[in-house]
Design an enzyme around this catalytic site. Structure first.
Site, PDB file in Angstrom:
ATOM      1  N   ARG A 190       0.595  -1.263  -0.218  1.00 39.04           N
ATOM      2  CA  ARG A 190       0.077   0.066   0.151  1.00 39.04           C
ATOM      3  C   ARG A 190       0.914   1.258   0.165  1.00 39.04           C
ATOM      4  O   ARG A 190       0.434   2.166  -0.627  1.00 39.04           O
ATOM      5  CB  ARG A 190      -0.980   0.216   1.235  1.00 39.04           C
ATOM      6  CG  ARG A 190      -1.839   1.054   1.420  1.00 39.04           C
ATOM      7  CD  ARG A 190      -2.975   1.136   0.363  1.00 39.04           C
ATOM      8  NE  ARG A 190      -2.783   1.638  -0.960  1.00 39.04           N
ATOM      9  CZ  ARG A 190      -2.939   1.183  -2.324  1.00 39.04           C
ATOM     10  NH1 ARG A 190      -3.462  -0.010  -2.269  1.00 39.04           N
ATOM     11  NH2 ARG A 190      -2.762   1.625  -3.183  1.00 39.04           N
TER      12      ARG A 190
ATOM     13  N   LYS B  77       3.244  25.441  -4.590  1.00 35.48           N
ATOM     14  CA  LYS B  77       1.778  24.751  -4.047  1.00 35.48           C
ATOM     15  C   LYS B  77       1.852  23.435  -4.031  1.00 35.48           C
ATOM     16  O   LYS B  77       1.253  22.751  -4.839  1.00 35.48           O
ATOM     17  CB  LYS B  77       0.875  25.338  -4.949  1.00 35.48           C
ATOM     18  CG  LYS B  77       0.530  26.718  -4.648  1.00 35.48           C
ATOM     19  CD  LYS B  77      -0.452  27.211  -5.495  1.00 35.48           C
ATOM     20  CE  LYS B  77      -0.608  28.785  -5.456  1.00 35.48           C
ATOM     21  NZ  LYS B  77      -1.845  29.527  -6.387  1.00 35.48           N
TER      22      LYS B  77
ATOM     23  N   LYS C 192       6.718  39.432  -5.216  1.00 34.53           N
ATOM     24  CA  LYS C 192       5.022  39.463  -5.670  1.00 34.53           C
ATOM     25  C   LYS C 192       4.529  40.802  -5.268  1.00 34.53           C
ATOM     26  O   LYS C 192       5.424  41.758  -4.470  1.00 34.53           O
ATOM     27  CB  LYS C 192       4.576  38.224  -5.125  1.00 34.53           C
ATOM     28  CG  LYS C 192       5.058  36.974  -5.312  1.00 34.53           C
ATOM     29  CD  LYS C 192       3.995  36.030  -5.198  1.00 34.53           C
ATOM     30  CE  LYS C 192       4.615  34.586  -5.052  1.00 34.53           C
ATOM     31  NZ  LYS C 192       3.617  33.615  -4.610  1.00 34.53           N
TER      32      LYS C 192
ATOM     33  N   GLU D 168       6.849  39.854 -10.244  1.00 31.24           N
ATOM     34  CA  GLU D 168       5.633  39.725 -10.723  1.00 31.24           C
ATOM     35  C   GLU D 168       5.171  41.210 -11.215  1.00 31.24           C
ATOM     36  O   GLU D 168       5.288  42.117 -10.512  1.00 31.24           O
ATOM     37  CB  GLU D 168       4.826  39.291  -9.595  1.00 31.24           C
ATOM     38  CG  GLU D 168       3.394  39.293  -9.927  1.00 31.24           C
ATOM     39  CD  GLU D 168       2.363  38.832  -8.749  1.00 31.24           C
ATOM     40  OE1 GLU D 168       2.743  38.349  -7.813  1.00 31.24           O
ATOM     41  OE2 GLU D 168       1.053  39.217  -9.111  1.00 31.24           O
TER      42      GLU D 168
ATOM     43  N   ASP E 246       0.909  37.410 -14.377  1.00 34.14           N
ATOM     44  CA  ASP E 246       0.058  36.709 -13.588  1.00 34.14           C
ATOM     45  C   ASP E 246      -1.402  37.193 -14.077  1.00 34.14           C
ATOM     46  O   ASP E 246      -1.614  38.213 -14.143  1.00 34.14           O
ATOM     47  CB  ASP E 246       0.216  36.978 -11.979  1.00 34.14           C
ATOM     48  CG  ASP E 246      -0.575  35.874 -11.369  1.00 34.14           C
ATOM     49  OD1 ASP E 246      -0.708  34.754 -11.723  1.00 34.14           O
ATOM     50  OD2 ASP E 246      -0.902  36.471 -10.168  1.00 34.14           O
TER      51      ASP E 246
END
Lengths: 296, 296, 296, 296, 296, 296
Positions: free
Chosen positions: F115, F150, F182, F212, F233
């Site tokens: 597993r 992320k 950012k 950014e 972005d």
């Protein structure tokens, strides 16, 4: 975001800090290394628990201090009621006798924590002081003093921080945050061009690439390929001067190899951007700091 | 037990070893410190996996080597198929150019492990070499060079081992394996006698007790109470000579404070048993060792 | 230092404490061992979060308590708002019904922490109580009860502390803080003298040396060589009496082997300095302690 | 899967094993606890590295053995070349003098590992032996001896394994793998029914639920609600007999509270399914095992 | 205990919580994973230390929230002065734009912690949301949605918690807290009956036993033997309906295999007790949550 | 070095590997998470120890495989005698039914490890497959698919590796290996120029800097200051096209924000260098892989 705070922009400290999560467990381990099986026998057998002291950490020789937050955490790890009042900040220059910090707390805890705290503070201040010495020798040039991966095992982030505290800058932190193609890699790849092609095809866009070059042919090849930096290892002053001229600002230039307090000035005068020095991290002597107590 | 083996008794090595359990996790942590997020980008991007190399670790300056088993473990932790063949033992004296070890294995793994292995080997050999220097300066006297608790955080057992490799001896390893009553403890206890009484009442029969004495009165008091050793801190040659005479072999005598390559000989000539030196562990420069490769 | 504090010297506790850094991680691990995958199902499914209780930890049988600080840390690790008010100190004798500590806090957290806290407190108090029993049986003699390295894996420092709390003393803590030359070592070395020479040549000045002797010849040889202590293993009362007389105060004498509540008195009466007993750490039953709650 | 292997079904050992991942790190920690700062001083200073021995681990008193795989791992962790040849399996009954295992390897490594290996083996065999004693006292009844959560901190999985080796069975391992509603939980919930409703609404379908009942009313309420087991705490023989009759096989019955070697038989005779005993894990004495060496 | 608190019994939260000891070290490790060698370079180089911000965590899509306490711990681990004010509880349904929590603290610390906190919160809310979706599709039936052991390595306890937050229930947490006899085990044992006998003879009374059955014969055999639950794997709606009828409430019935948002309703309508779904833990997408700041 | 090996340069694998030191402890922790208190009850209670099986890991749906070495380590950690024979390499495309690896070893160990091994392999292959899908949608353009921070807590290095296996490239690994300025940082700094100046003054020469930008003014300012990359972005296709034209190759361009399988192609067609996508790491479904056994 709708934040209007232009006026605070200039307050950002010059020295990039470490987060305590980056050294907290190491401090605990160092204390356990000293406590051993049975703890501080001498202190526990002679110092009453309710006695409180004040102490003063002072420099016993000139230098640059680094590691005050690590020392604060060391004392706090032994007893959270200890007050640690840093009188200067990391990166400050001190003369013999200058007070670095004042502490106050249970006498026993202060004695138990003292050695580990000073071991950190002395070691990191030693790195900062050695760095600052070379920085001073290169004043007026464009050259920055940078460290290497020749660090004490387990202490890299702290030693790199101490280099910054001493006015130096950091080279890469590990094998992973930048590419440094050295002679051994070049020998396998066959050429600077081949090595760079192989690397470019495999690493991300945020990874800088530096190549060690031994001669002007390799230097030209590297510049043609567009590297971020060239490492000019063990070159003479004349060779460095020539190399810097050839580069003409097209990439960062780094000199390395056998840098001493005496040679660093002339090397800096060649116009190189960086001078990397292993011994500021692996061979710098501790800065001598003392801790004296009085009843509080 | 009915073992008859008198003839092998003399083969016990002079140098007490460390067990790998005492440094194995530190080696792994040091490698992870270097591998970082993404591992050895440069090597992985330029060295084919099946290429095998031989390498030679050689001294680039005279000194005494320590840490060969740690280096062996470092290479093995990166790739268990690497062969590490130490040509000399820890504690051996080397000259520039002397081969210390030969290694053989996957080229990529050798390059990935190289820096951490040399960081350990250079640091520990530096401690051993500094110790050996002082040991040589005290040849012909009864004095032994001993280390202190002024060690690099996280490396105490390894540095104490390196001191032994350099011909020195070990003072206590931590706060727990011996009692050392210093000036701060004495100030609270009120007298040498009171401090000793308080300690004797609290620690076991296998714990030795040493007291720092500042003058002959304290020395006499300590001798009267039957201490195992006296620490004679920052005394002049004359004071040491007098103190050693007073002790008359009744306990171990230890000199400390500001020991240099120049002062250690005269201090040893006073007849003290031990000379403790912090800088052999906290401020000794690395021994310069190099690793060169060829195709295997 | 210029501290004047003679009047506080006598306040130093008789019982050498542990520092929380020496057991904090073990407490956390023990709690995780109990929380397992899913935490305290029963409590979480039946006890409202805002309910607060008071509790009383009391002895259910006579004995000596040890481990109160460990219990306090256990409750605090589950919920830092729990108040733990020890009513007696470690080393205190209790009768059935005596209150040991009062606690107050969230009912759920108290229930979750209860078992681990009592497991520590019961186990360590069991060690202290067994020790105290033997100490009582040797009252009026010079003999001290000491523990061995026959401890529960992972709990050595805590169990050695509990022995001190019970009025006993500590033998060495590990293989490293003292030398104990046993029959197997002697068999290889060939003689007590040879073994001692080999050891003396290799260990530092702060390491005490004890030798196990089986007969009077070995005892004389050990005394001639100047050992710190002799271990008289499995000797009869007569043999012990003779051995103690032969030693005549020249070193510490330790009896060991099959010590029981019945034999410890006569052995102590032979005049030995120490009686070492494995079962006070490896086989002493828990002290029965209970925790009762009421709404707060 | 199309495997046809009916004939091997009966070879599954009765004793559920532990996986080494469940104790490997604890063994390493226990060895480090013994090695301390400086390792095995005595052995390193007296035993030549190339000497090899054979050893025999034998029982010195009757009992049931448990922990042989843990002992094997302990020796292997010190030196992977040590051969450990268990002559019996965990769960075997031994008499004084019976050989448990033979070992062979470097003499120094055998001596360094000996104490930790025997500490584990003696402790776990002690738990197994205590369990076996109670199992024997209940022969011929349906009652099984089960352990509790009153285990030595850090050793729960090992002690629960030892209980199985002694012929007992395991109660829940932690707060998470089953629900046990005790008096304190009932007091808050208000009734057995309310507590069970609150629990049933919150835990998964694979979690069994046991309730402590103090009287027949609670017992009936629990049976009405359909619990998996009832804990009959501190009941008399008559009360247990009545309770078992009332249950009539509708759930598992467990007796607990002050079980001794004397009372366990009569309690078992009441027809309860389980008898839970804390002292087999928290207060059982070590089984005495010895290790003797000879030259190999 | 004499506690009278019937009126608080109903306040026990429906959602069984985790204890911070169950995820605290994982949070720290995740932060170190992000801090890497040198910490938050961008924030440290642009944000003044004394700047304080407020922030709002809000949903950007509909779903169910889980992990608020983990997020709180993440911020607190970076800076203990950060205030985290959850506006809803775990298990709450949110629409796009709904505020989940407000935070306030040093701007730099908030930025450093943001990503790790949102990674946890988004992942766990994703699991909860996927679970809630299936729960909604089975409304009005007796079927509960349960998770499996197909979880993200290292996150099992947290993901199982998120399943509960989404309105689902937990299957077993590991290999140890319940028995699940699958086809491979049956093939070796030879029959359901043999497998059950082998298991019953070896596990404790608080371990539930479930068996995977492929056909009605196996189902009858399992029911005869008295299992706690049967796993009906990859059966058609008709087969499930028949199986549920055969079981007739004698044990828990669980359907599994290829459950989708579309098939879960019809499967629930067959009357099974449980529907187990791997993808709610291993393949559910993150819930999109955003964190916006303003000066505080 | 004098190595002549030009002919092997081209054999360097395209996919940068992880070193086992980077995931070994996580694998062990994941196994312990599954073993829990008592290990694999079902397998231990039904499978005889000497039974050996062969198994085949095969894809049950199309995708790209990643994590084979992690799976190998998982099986080896349970039983070092298991043979794991990968039939394809990480990064290989598979169709349903394709064999990924064959394994052979003790049946019990295979079942215990299954597993966790599949959880790793399925998760990492899911990330690789999602990446490969987007890579395929951008074929013929210059755009590379890159991941973000992320990631699933604790799995970043593995997930970033899986992105590479899927044909994507890595953005920065943490807060430390590159600067990404950012909107929040810009708001404090006051302008792109001010932010860049503040950063440049503080970070080393091997750290790349990305900013950014929300509009063309910021873009021009960034280009004037000489950034390494710009993050565009949430821009429209038109805005991206304009921005790419303005950049004109002066730095790397990265598009981000709401990338889907449908939008990635048109975005790639704008000429951006990179398209960063969070969901390939945080929301990609597992790749379905199965493990079937037969007697060996």
């Amino acid at each position: 975001m709708k934040v209007e705070s232009p006026e605070v922009g200039q307050e950002v400290p010059r020295l990039l800090p470490l987060h305590p999560l980056q050294y907290r467990d190491a401090v605990t381990a160092a204390l356990r290394e000293d406590l051993g099986h049975a703890g501080d026998l001498t202190t526990n057998a002679t110092i009453p628990p309710h006695l409180r002291w004040r102490g003063t950490i002072a420099a016993r020789q000139p230098g640059v201090v680094a590691g005050l937050e690590v020392a604060r955490h060391t004392f706090a790890a032994v007893d959270s009621s200890i007050r640690f009042d840093a009188r200067i900040g990391d990166g400050s220059r001190v003369e013999a006798g200058d007070v670095v910090a004042r502490i106050e707390g249970p006498a026993g805890a202060l004695l138990t924590a003292e050695r580990v705290a000073l071991n950190y503070l002395g070691h990191l201040s030693g790195v900062a002081s050695a760095t600052a010495l070379l920085v001073a020798r290169t004043a007026g040039t464009r050259a920055r003093i940078v460290c290497t991966r020749k660090t004490t095992p387990g202490l890299r982030a702290l030693e790199k921080y101490a280099v910054r505290a001493g006015g130096g800058a950091n080279h890469r932190f590990g094998l992973d945050d930048a590419v440094l193609i050295k002679d051994n890699h070049l020998a396998v790849a066959g050429s600077v061009r081949a090595a760079l092609a192989s690397v470019r095809d495999r690493v991300g866009h945020l990874v800088k690439i530096e190549v060690e070059v031994d001669n002007l042919e390799q230097l030209e090849e590297a510049l043609d390929c567009g590297v971020d930096a060239v490492l000019l290892d063990n070159m003479t002053i004349d060779e460095l001067t020539t190399a810097v001229a050839r580069v003409g600002g097209r990439c960062v230039t780094e000199a390395s190899g056998g840098i001493t307090e005496q040679t660093v000035g002339p090397i800096a005068a060649t116009g190189v951007d960086l001078i990397s020095v292993g011994w500021i991290t692996h061979s710098s002597p501790c800065l001598d700091l003392g801790l004296d107590f009085e009843a509080s």
